[in-house]
Motif scaffolding. Sequence first.
Motif, PDB file in Angstrom:
ATOM      1  N   THR A 147      -7.131   7.375  -5.984  1.00 54.87           N
ATOM      2  CA  THR A 147      -5.844   7.465  -6.669  1.00 54.87           C
ATOM      3  C   THR A 147      -4.892   6.349  -6.264  1.00 54.87           C
ATOM      4  OG1 THR A 147      -5.020   8.987  -4.979  1.00 54.87           O
ATOM      5  CG2 THR A 147      -6.032   9.961  -6.939  1.00 54.87           C
ATOM      6  N   TRP A 148      -5.347   5.442  -5.436  1.00 52.94           N
ATOM      7  CA  TRP A 148      -4.559   4.277  -5.052  1.00 52.94           C
ATOM      8  C   TRP A 148      -5.501   3.166  -4.646  1.00 52.94           C
ATOM      9  CZ3 TRP A 148      -4.496   8.837  -2.227  1.00 52.94           C
ATOM     10  CH2 TRP A 148      -5.121   8.797  -0.991  1.00 52.94           C
ATOM     11  N   VAL A 149      -4.953   1.960  -4.588  1.00 50.72           N
ATOM     12  CA  VAL A 149      -5.707   0.793  -4.138  1.00 50.72           C
ATOM     13  C   VAL A 149      -4.921   0.178  -2.985  1.00 50.72           C
ATOM     14  CG1 VAL A 149      -6.537  -1.517  -4.745  1.00 50.72           C
ATOM     15  CG2 VAL A 149      -6.687   0.351  -6.415  1.00 50.72           C
ATOM     16  N   VAL A 150      -5.587  -0.084  -1.881  1.00 52.33           N
ATOM     17  CA  VAL A 150      -4.942  -0.690  -0.720  1.00 52.33           C
ATOM     18  C   VAL A 150      -5.276  -2.178  -0.695  1.00 52.33           C
ATOM     19  CG1 VAL A 150      -4.704  -0.663   1.794  1.00 52.33           C
ATOM     20  CG2 VAL A 150      -5.158   1.482   0.562  1.00 52.33           C
ATOM     21  N   LEU A 151      -4.227  -2.973  -0.528  1.00 52.71           N
ATOM     22  CA  LEU A 151      -4.371  -4.430  -0.427  1.00 52.71           C
ATOM     23  C   LEU A 151      -3.568  -4.913   0.780  1.00 52.71           C
ATOM     24  CD1 LEU A 151      -3.556  -4.017  -3.896  1.00 52.71           C
ATOM     25  CD2 LEU A 151      -5.118  -5.909  -3.654  1.00 52.71           C
ATOM     26  N   ARG A 152      -3.773  -6.180   1.129  1.00 52.61           N
ATOM     27  CA  ARG A 152      -2.955  -6.834   2.149  1.00 52.61           C
ATOM     28  C   ARG A 152      -2.235  -7.995   1.476  1.00 52.61           C
ATOM     29  NH1 ARG A 152      -3.754  -6.426   7.355  1.00 52.61           N
ATOM     30  NH2 ARG A 152      -5.537  -5.854   8.536  1.00 52.61           N
ATOM     31  N   ASP A 153      -0.940  -8.154   1.786  1.00 51.68           N
ATOM     32  CA  ASP A 153      -0.215  -9.301   1.239  1.00 51.68           C
ATOM     33  C   ASP A 153      -0.670 -10.576   1.956  1.00 51.68           C
ATOM     34  OD1 ASP A 153       1.256  -9.628   3.648  1.00 51.68           O
ATOM     35  OD2 ASP A 153       3.047  -8.664   2.850  1.00 51.68           O
ATOM     36  N   PRO A 154      -0.202 -11.744   1.550  1.00 48.21           N
ATOM     37  CA  PRO A 154      -0.678 -12.984   2.170  1.00 48.21           C
ATOM     38  C   PRO A 154      -0.445 -13.085   3.682  1.00 48.21           C
ATOM     39  CG  PRO A 154       0.311 -13.486   0.071  1.00 48.21           C
ATOM     40  CD  PRO A 154       0.592 -12.027   0.357  1.00 48.21           C
ATOM     41  N   ALA A 155       0.497 -12.318   4.228  1.00 46.52           N
ATOM     42  CA  ALA A 155       0.720 -12.317   5.678  1.00 46.52           C
ATOM     43  C   ALA A 155      -0.044 -11.188   6.371  1.00 46.52           C
ATOM     44  CB  ALA A 155       2.210 -12.199   5.988  1.00 46.52           C
ATOM     45  N   GLY A 156      -0.799 -10.400   5.588  1.00 51.20           N
ATOM     46  CA  GLY A 156      -1.636  -9.356   6.157  1.00 51.20           C
ATOM     47  C   GLY A 156      -1.043  -7.965   6.192  1.00 51.20           C
ATOM     48  N   HIS A 157       0.160  -7.770   5.631  1.00 53.09           N
ATOM     49  CA  HIS A 157       0.764  -6.435   5.618  1.00 53.09           C
ATOM     50  C   HIS A 157       0.047  -5.570   4.571  1.00 53.09           C
ATOM     51  CE1 HIS A 157       4.138  -9.172   6.755  1.00 53.09           C
ATOM     52  NE2 HIS A 157       4.200  -8.312   7.761  1.00 53.09           N
ATOM     53  N   PRO A 158      -0.446  -4.393   4.963  1.00 49.04           N
ATOM     54  CA  PRO A 158      -1.067  -3.515   3.971  1.00 49.04           C
ATOM     55  C   PRO A 158      -0.025  -2.926   3.017  1.00 49.04           C
ATOM     56  CG  PRO A 158      -1.431  -2.696   6.215  1.00 49.04           C
ATOM     57  CD  PRO A 158      -0.525  -3.858   6.305  1.00 49.04           C
ATOM     58  N   PHE A 159      -0.424  -2.732   1.776  1.00 51.50           N
ATOM     59  CA  PHE A 159       0.415  -2.021   0.809  1.00 51.50           C
ATOM     60  C   PHE A 159      -0.499  -1.311  -0.171  1.00 51.50           C
ATOM     61  CE2 PHE A 159      -0.222  -6.167  -1.113  1.00 51.50           C
ATOM     62  CZ  PHE A 159      -0.283  -5.953  -2.476  1.00 51.50           C
ATOM     63  N   CYS A 160       0.035  -0.263  -0.797  1.00 50.13           N
ATOM     64  CA  CYS A 160      -0.756   0.543  -1.722  1.00 50.13           C
ATOM     65  C   CYS A 160      -0.198   0.430  -3.140  1.00 50.13           C
ATOM     66  CB  CYS A 160      -0.709   2.015  -1.322  1.00 50.13           C
ATOM     67  SG  CYS A 160      -1.513   2.379   0.234  1.00 50.13           S
ATOM     68  N   LEU A 161      -1.104   0.323  -4.078  1.00 47.59           N
ATOM     69  CA  LEU A 161      -0.763   0.477  -5.496  1.00 47.59           C
ATOM     70  C   LEU A 161      -1.123   1.909  -5.853  1.00 47.59           C
ATOM     71  CD1 LEU A 161      -2.258  -2.831  -6.930  1.00 47.59           C
ATOM     72  CD2 LEU A 161       0.095  -2.395  -6.161  1.00 47.59           C
ATOM     73  N   THR A 162      -0.192   2.614  -6.476  1.00 49.06           N
ATOM     74  CA  THR A 162      -0.425   4.014  -6.831  1.00 49.06           C
ATOM     75  C   THR A 162      -0.131   4.227  -8.310  1.00 49.06           C
ATOM     76  OG1 THR A 162       1.852   4.698  -6.324  1.00 49.06           O
ATOM     77  CG2 THR A 162       0.260   4.739  -4.508  1.00 49.06           C
ATOM     78  N   ASP A 163      -0.722   5.234  -8.885  1.00 46.64           N
ATOM     79  CA  ASP A 163      -0.518   5.573 -10.296  1.00 46.64           C
ATOM     80  C   ASP A 163       0.916   6.011 -10.519  1.00 46.64           C
ATOM     81  OD1 ASP A 163      -0.542   6.547 -12.879  1.00 46.64           O
ATOM     82  OD2 ASP A 163      -2.358   7.735 -12.601  1.00 46.64           O
ATOM     83  N   ALA A 164       1.642   5.303 -11.372  1.00 52.41           N
ATOM     84  CA  ALA A 164       3.045   5.600 -11.637  1.00 52.41           C
ATOM     85  C   ALA A 164       3.228   7.031 -12.152  1.00 52.41           C
ATOM     86  CB  ALA A 164       3.616   4.607 -12.638  1.00 52.41           C
ATOM     87  N   ALA A 165       2.240   7.548 -12.872  1.00 51.48           N
ATOM     88  CA  ALA A 165       2.357   8.911 -13.410  1.00 51.48           C
ATOM     89  C   ALA A 165       2.450   9.953 -12.291  1.00 51.48           C
ATOM     90  CB  ALA A 165       1.165   9.217 -14.308  1.00 51.48           C
ATOM     91  N   ALA A 166       1.913   9.649 -11.132  1.00 48.23           N
ATOM     92  CA  ALA A 166       1.971  10.594 -10.019  1.00 48.23           C
ATOM     93  C   ALA A 166       3.369  10.720  -9.431  1.00 48.23           C
ATOM     94  CB  ALA A 166       0.981  10.170  -8.921  1.00 48.23           C
ATOM     95  N   TRP A 167       4.251   9.785  -9.744  1.00 50.33           N
ATOM     96  CA  TRP A 167       5.604   9.782  -9.178  1.00 50.33           C
ATOM     97  C   TRP A 167       6.611  10.437 -10.102  1.00 50.33           C
ATOM     98  CZ3 TRP A 167       6.244   8.543  -4.227  1.00 50.33           C
ATOM     99  CH2 TRP A 167       5.216   7.847  -3.610  1.00 50.33           C
ATOM    100  N   GLY A 168       6.174  10.907 -11.263  1.00 51.84           N
ATOM    101  CA  GLY A 168       7.061  11.629 -12.167  1.00 51.84           C
ATOM    102  C   GLY A 168       7.942  10.780 -13.020  1.00 51.84           C
TER     103      GLY A 168
END
Length: 124
Positions: free
Chosen positions: A103-124
């Motif tokens: 239900t999400w995709v985890v990536l690292r930005d160019p400096a290595g910080h992790p962040f998640c992409l999540t389905d907008a529909a899950a946030w209401g």
Amino acid sequence: MTDIPVARLAMITLDATDPEPLAQFWSAVLGWPITVLTEQYAMLSGPSHALGIGAIPDHQAPSWPDDGRKQFHFDLAVEDLEAAAARCVELGAKRVEPQPGETWVVLRDPAGHPFCLTDAAAWG
């Protein structure tokens, strides 16, 4: 206890070896303009908050999986997980392995910080 807040969140600041590439990345991802850019610091201005990026010469990216050392990460709401992930990779992010779910995709930005992409529909 009172309901009056002590403060309001004005900005979140990330550390990086070089602020400019990270500022360019987050500006493209979030659509926020870069309003300050020097060798030591960058700031993006969002609709209600700002994102700062400070130069730390010996910056070390958080680990993933975090092993209890990652302090925080962004959860970003997107309409299409795979399309957004592909665009972030084009902009310089890296997809992490293993991925912790579907239900999400985890990536690292160019400096290595992790962040998640999540389905907008899950946030209401």
